[in-house]
Design an enzyme around this catalytic site. Sequence first.
Site, mmCIF file in Angstrom:
data_model
loop_
_atom_site.group_PDB
_atom_site.id
_atom_site.type_symbol
_atom_site.label_atom_id
_atom_site.label_comp_id
_atom_site.label_asym_id
_atom_site.label_seq_id
_atom_site.Cartn_x
_atom_site.Cartn_y
_atom_site.Cartn_z
ATOM 1 N N PRO A 125 -18.055 -4.644 6.870
ATOM 2 C CA PRO A 125 -18.057 -4.207 5.293
ATOM 3 C C PRO A 125 -17.234 -3.251 5.096
ATOM 4 C CG PRO A 125 -20.086 -3.663 6.641
ATOM 5 C CD PRO A 125 -19.077 -4.191 7.652
ATOM 6 N N CYS A 126 -15.923 -3.126 5.016
ATOM 7 C CA CYS A 126 -15.306 -2.146 4.242
ATOM 8 C C CYS A 126 -15.681 -2.038 2.827
ATOM 9 C CB CYS A 126 -13.789 -2.521 4.738
ATOM 10 S SG CYS A 126 -13.049 -3.729 3.830
#
Length: 164
Positions: A125-126
Amino acid sequence: MDSENSAIARAFISTPVGYIELFGCKGEITGLYFREKAEGEIIPEVLAEAAHQLKQYFKGELESFNLQVNPEGTKFQKKVWELLKDIPYGVTSTYGEIAKKLGMKNGARAVGLANGANPVSIILPCHRVIGQNGKLTGYGGGLWRKEWLLKMERMNLKDGIFCI
């Protein structure tokens, strides 16, 4: 060995933020990219679980993915990407906080570059990484998608905690 599991597989899924193109090989997810249109509808078995989990995520029914990923990148990029998994659903971190975890006093920019090179967004989850000032910065899928993903997670939080 099943030839479908050893070949590079590709699938498209429709999501609220557009189409996602998935890539996988040997039972691992190797890429996830936003696309403007789909180029097929068949989901190979090797990508079926990833597609299923992504659909659950977008419905607000899944907070963390249970998938094998194997993104290509440098050792440093892989260290950054591994730390992304530690950012809880609906919570954000900063590039500086991640750099600090890596023992880098002034490494926010390097972390930002590694974060931007993440080929398995959403699953790693950037989108949960923001600027030190709390502003949304850079996202390969476009800032509007980053904002949408964070708002969606906030709305679906079970315990009502959200940080930005």
